[in-house]
Design a protein around this motif. Structure first.
Motif, PDB file in Angstrom:
ATOM      1  N   LYS A 298       0.934  -1.328  -0.005  1.00  0.00           N
ATOM      2  CA  LYS A 298      -0.084   0.102   0.035  1.00  0.00           C
ATOM      3  C   LYS A 298       0.783   1.177   0.001  1.00  0.00           C
ATOM      4  O   LYS A 298       1.819   1.478   0.968  1.00  0.00           O
ATOM      5  CB  LYS A 298      -0.982  -0.079   1.093  1.00  0.00           C
ATOM      6  CG  LYS A 298      -1.480   1.189   1.416  1.00  0.00           C
ATOM      7  CD  LYS A 298      -2.607   1.631   0.578  1.00  0.00           C
ATOM      8  CE  LYS A 298      -3.370   3.118   0.981  1.00  0.00           C
ATOM      9  NZ  LYS A 298      -3.261   4.014  -0.028  1.00  0.00           N
ATOM     10  N   GLU A 299       0.615   2.072  -0.727  1.00  0.00           N
ATOM     11  CA  GLU A 299       1.056   3.412  -0.888  1.00  0.00           C
ATOM     12  C   GLU A 299       0.171   4.515  -0.819  1.00  0.00           C
ATOM     13  O   GLU A 299      -0.909   4.486  -1.202  1.00  0.00           O
ATOM     14  CB  GLU A 299       2.026   3.558  -2.190  1.00  0.00           C
ATOM     15  CG  GLU A 299       3.085   2.681  -2.408  1.00  0.00           C
ATOM     16  CD  GLU A 299       3.887   3.170  -3.558  1.00  0.00           C
ATOM     17  OE1 GLU A 299       3.788   3.983  -4.401  1.00  0.00           O
ATOM     18  OE2 GLU A 299       4.612   2.104  -4.219  1.00  0.00           O
ATOM     19  N   SER A 300       0.614   5.861  -0.211  1.00  0.00           N
ATOM     20  CA  SER A 300      -0.328   7.092   0.003  1.00  0.00           C
ATOM     21  C   SER A 300      -0.856   7.367  -1.356  1.00  0.00           C
ATOM     22  O   SER A 300       0.058   7.345  -2.245  1.00  0.00           O
ATOM     23  CB  SER A 300       0.329   7.637   0.744  1.00  0.00           C
ATOM     24  OG  SER A 300       0.271   7.315   2.432  1.00  0.00           O
ATOM     25  N   SER A 301      -1.782   8.172  -1.397  1.00  0.00           N
ATOM     26  CA  SER A 301      -2.173   8.723  -2.571  1.00  0.00           C
ATOM     27  C   SER A 301      -2.554  10.303  -2.095  1.00  0.00           C
ATOM     28  O   SER A 301      -2.910  10.563  -1.093  1.00  0.00           O
ATOM     29  CB  SER A 301      -3.594   8.092  -2.952  1.00  0.00           C
ATOM     30  OG  SER A 301      -4.102   8.806  -4.087  1.00  0.00           O
ATOM     31  N   THR A 302      -2.708  11.202  -3.255  1.00  0.00           N
ATOM     32  CA  THR A 302      -2.740  12.414  -3.163  1.00  0.00           C
ATOM     33  C   THR A 302      -4.162  12.915  -3.476  1.00  0.00           C
ATOM     34  O   THR A 302      -4.545  13.978  -3.501  1.00  0.00           O
ATOM     35  CB  THR A 302      -1.518  13.075  -3.584  1.00  0.00           C
ATOM     36  OG1 THR A 302      -1.765  13.321  -4.938  1.00  0.00           O
ATOM     37  CG2 THR A 302      -0.298  13.244  -2.950  1.00  0.00           C
ATOM     38  N   HIS A 303      -4.939  11.870  -3.879  1.00  0.00           N
ATOM     39  CA  HIS A 303      -6.301  12.123  -4.278  1.00  0.00           C
ATOM     40  C   HIS A 303      -7.319  11.352  -3.049  1.00  0.00           C
ATOM     41  O   HIS A 303      -6.973  10.600  -2.398  1.00  0.00           O
ATOM     42  CB  HIS A 303      -6.662  11.646  -5.707  1.00  0.00           C
ATOM     43  CG  HIS A 303      -6.572  10.180  -5.851  1.00  0.00           C
ATOM     44  ND1 HIS A 303      -5.437   9.449  -6.064  1.00  0.00           N
ATOM     45  CD2 HIS A 303      -7.880   9.140  -5.904  1.00  0.00           C
ATOM     46  CE1 HIS A 303      -5.753   8.253  -6.124  1.00  0.00           C
ATOM     47  NE2 HIS A 303      -6.970   8.121  -5.936  1.00  0.00           N
ATOM     48  N   ASN A 304      -8.551  11.981  -3.166  1.00  0.00           N
ATOM     49  CA  ASN A 304      -9.436  11.450  -2.371  1.00  0.00           C
ATOM     50  C   ASN A 304     -10.138  10.012  -2.963  1.00  0.00           C
ATOM     51  O   ASN A 304     -10.396   9.820  -3.917  1.00  0.00           O
ATOM     52  CB  ASN A 304     -10.899  12.450  -2.398  1.00  0.00           C
ATOM     53  CG  ASN A 304     -10.340  13.657  -1.678  1.00  0.00           C
ATOM     54  OD1 ASN A 304      -9.336  13.858  -0.976  1.00  0.00           O
ATOM     55  ND2 ASN A 304     -11.124  14.870  -1.924  1.00  0.00           N
ATOM     56  N   VAL A 305     -10.250   9.030  -1.834  1.00  0.00           N
ATOM     57  CA  VAL A 305     -10.588   7.871  -2.174  1.00  0.00           C
ATOM     58  C   VAL A 305     -11.860   7.548  -1.923  1.00  0.00           C
ATOM     59  O   VAL A 305     -12.551   6.462  -2.411  1.00  0.00           O
ATOM     60  CB  VAL A 305      -9.698   6.621  -1.442  1.00  0.00           C
ATOM     61  CG1 VAL A 305      -8.406   6.842  -1.955  1.00  0.00           C
ATOM     62  CG2 VAL A 305      -9.638   6.666  -0.087  1.00  0.00           C
ATOM     63  N   ALA A 306     -12.586   8.565  -1.091  1.00  0.00           N
ATOM     64  CA  ALA A 306     -14.124   8.410  -0.672  1.00  0.00           C
ATOM     65  C   ALA A 306     -14.666   9.789  -0.377  1.00  0.00           C
ATOM     66  O   ALA A 306     -13.704  10.584   0.106  1.00  0.00           O
ATOM     67  CB  ALA A 306     -14.395   7.298   0.491  1.00  0.00           C
ATOM     68  N   HIS A 307     -15.818   9.977  -0.580  1.00  0.00           N
ATOM     69  CA  HIS A 307     -16.602  11.141  -0.080  1.00  0.00           C
ATOM     70  C   HIS A 307     -17.652  10.720   0.996  1.00  0.00           C
ATOM     71  O   HIS A 307     -18.427   9.719   0.585  1.00  0.00           O
ATOM     72  CB  HIS A 307     -17.277  12.030  -1.451  1.00  0.00           C
ATOM     73  CG  HIS A 307     -15.974  12.092  -2.172  1.00  0.00           C
ATOM     74  ND1 HIS A 307     -15.377  13.295  -2.194  1.00  0.00           N
ATOM     75  CD2 HIS A 307     -15.764  11.553  -3.522  1.00  0.00           C
ATOM     76  CE1 HIS A 307     -14.505  13.355  -3.238  1.00  0.00           C
ATOM     77  NE2 HIS A 307     -14.814  12.453  -4.094  1.00  0.00           N
TER      78      HIS A 307
ATOM     79  N   ARG B 169      -7.215   9.420   1.638  1.00  0.00           N
ATOM     80  CA  ARG B 169      -7.946  10.791   2.031  1.00  0.00           C
ATOM     81  C   ARG B 169      -9.521  10.531   1.689  1.00  0.00           C
ATOM     82  O   ARG B 169      -9.887  10.131   0.738  1.00  0.00           O
ATOM     83  CB  ARG B 169      -7.272  11.890   1.106  1.00  0.00           C
ATOM     84  CG  ARG B 169      -5.907  12.101   1.342  1.00  0.00           C
ATOM     85  CD  ARG B 169      -5.323  13.067   0.224  1.00  0.00           C
ATOM     86  NE  ARG B 169      -3.816  13.325   0.646  1.00  0.00           N
ATOM     87  CZ  ARG B 169      -3.447  14.648   0.268  1.00  0.00           C
ATOM     88  NH1 ARG B 169      -3.988  15.505  -0.198  1.00  0.00           N
ATOM     89  NH2 ARG B 169      -2.132  14.510   0.698  1.00  0.00           N
ATOM     90  N   ILE B 170     -10.248  11.055   2.790  1.00  0.00           N
ATOM     91  CA  ILE B 170     -11.694  10.989   2.972  1.00  0.00           C
ATOM     92  C   ILE B 170     -12.252  12.486   2.708  1.00  0.00           C
ATOM     93  O   ILE B 170     -11.797  13.171   3.769  1.00  0.00           O
ATOM     94  CB  ILE B 170     -11.989  10.271   4.016  1.00  0.00           C
ATOM     95  CG1 ILE B 170     -11.306   8.876   4.415  1.00  0.00           C
ATOM     96  CG2 ILE B 170     -13.647  10.164   4.064  1.00  0.00           C
ATOM     97  CD1 ILE B 170     -11.928   7.935   3.417  1.00  0.00           C
ATOM     98  N   ASP B 171     -12.860  12.880   1.941  1.00  0.00           N
ATOM     99  CA  ASP B 171     -13.565  14.097   1.730  1.00  0.00           C
ATOM    100  C   ASP B 171     -14.920  13.900   2.595  1.00  0.00           C
ATOM    101  O   ASP B 171     -15.777  13.081   2.224  1.00  0.00           O
ATOM    102  CB  ASP B 171     -13.940  14.282   0.336  1.00  0.00           C
ATOM    103  CG  ASP B 171     -14.412  15.751   0.161  1.00  0.00           C
ATOM    104  OD1 ASP B 171     -14.320  16.710   1.002  1.00  0.00           O
ATOM    105  OD2 ASP B 171     -14.981  16.002  -0.936  1.00  0.00           O
TER     106      ASP B 171
END
Length: 127
Positions: free
Chosen positions: A68-77, A120-122
């Motif tokens: 697993k690598e971190s992401s800079t985009h939202n994965v869920a809203h 990231r969760i928005d």
């Protein structure tokens, strides 16, 4: 992209839940339980490599990924009824806040957090 006019009328779309990669299932289950009040409703694998977490109408699928690598985009809203209360709970609990609470021109009071894996969760509340 396809033409939606060809979509069959007999097909009704049901629940759709985001599936996010996590590096440690137990740690992620504990995070979503304590920070969001979610409960584990399903698990699969020996050792467990897939879990469904749920609270109210929100459902999140956690899938074990050792790479697993971190992401800079939202994965869920996630839409909530009280963004202020949840923001205060999460920030007071030491959760990493990516974007602070603010009212947006698109009609939401929202903020973005990161879970222990950097997912990231928005989170937003309609204004």
């Amino acid at each position: 992209m396809g033409d939606s006019s060809n979509f069959p009328d007999s097909v009704e779309l049901g629940r759709m839940a985001p599936c996010i990669a996590v590096s440690n299932v137990e740690k992620s289950v504990a995070f979503y339980a304590s920070m969001f009040g979610m409960s584990k409703t399903f698990e699969n694998g020996i050792p467990v490599g897939f879990v469904i977490m749920k609270k109210d109408r929100a459902e999140l699928h956690l899938s074990l990924r050792h790479d697993k690598e971190s992401s800079t985009h939202n994965v869920a809203h996630l839409k909530v009824s009280d963004a202020n209360a949840l923001y205060n709970h999460l920030s007071n609990s030491g959760v990493r806040i990516i974007k602070g609470l603010r009212d947006q021109q698109y009609g939401l009071r929202d903020f973005v957090i990161a879970d222990p894996d950097g997912n990231r969760i928005d989170i937003g509340q309609p204004l």
